[in-house]
Scaffold this active site. Sequence first.
Site, PDB file in Angstrom:
ATOM      1  N   ARG A  91       0.834  -1.210   0.000  1.00  0.00           N
ATOM      2  CA  ARG A  91       0.000   0.000   0.000  1.00  0.00           C
ATOM      3  C   ARG A  91       0.867   1.257   0.000  1.00  0.00           C
ATOM      4  NH1 ARG A  91      -2.995  -1.894  -2.462  1.00  0.00           N
ATOM      5  NH2 ARG A  91      -4.584  -3.263  -1.713  1.00  0.00           N
ATOM      6  N   GLU A  94       2.097   1.618  -3.417  1.00  0.00           N
ATOM      7  CA  GLU A  94       0.996   2.106  -4.243  1.00  0.00           C
ATOM      8  C   GLU A  94       0.745   3.599  -3.989  1.00  0.00           C
ATOM      9  OE1 GLU A  94      -3.354   0.418  -5.331  1.00  0.00           O
ATOM     10  OE2 GLU A  94      -2.977   0.689  -3.188  1.00  0.00           O
ATOM     11  N   SER A 117      14.652  14.984   4.040  1.00  0.00           N
ATOM     12  CA  SER A 117      15.618  14.069   4.632  1.00  0.00           C
ATOM     13  C   SER A 117      14.929  12.860   5.244  1.00  0.00           C
ATOM     14  CB  SER A 117      16.412  14.787   5.728  1.00  0.00           C
ATOM     15  OG  SER A 117      17.282  13.883   6.382  1.00  0.00           O
TER      16      SER A 117
END
Length: 150
Positions: A91, A94, A117
Amino acid sequence: MAAPSQATVTSTLMAAKKAKGMSFADLEAALGLDEVWIASLFYGQATASAEEAEKLASLLSLDPAITAALQEFPTKGSLEPVIPTDPLIYRFYEIMQVYGMPLKDVIQEKFGDGIMSAIDFTLDVEKVEDPKGDRVEITMCGKFLPYKKW
């Protein structure tokens, strides 16, 4: 004797945590370090100081080889395969596929040309109760690093 593999370190730490009936939140309270950072240590993505490793070893009854391995400099970002297969981790992949470029554009509109960062960085996970189904709230806070011109 060879140092234990990262897979061995991770499985040993997870088994010890389970055997002690502890959560990452419990370890956070005991060690004074963030639960997400501690989890990253378990997966070989962070390095413990000698003092931190010894405290963890005491809490989880770890042997010296595991305690020493926690103090080694890791190879970060070494999760395999490149496209994750675990549904929860996928996920995030995605999300970056869908929102990565939009996030990049919005960050650069607000800060300029640079990156966030992942070293000067914190990550928090909270459970947000909702009558329609509990929600996961993730907060990433990283220092902005502008690209240098030379």
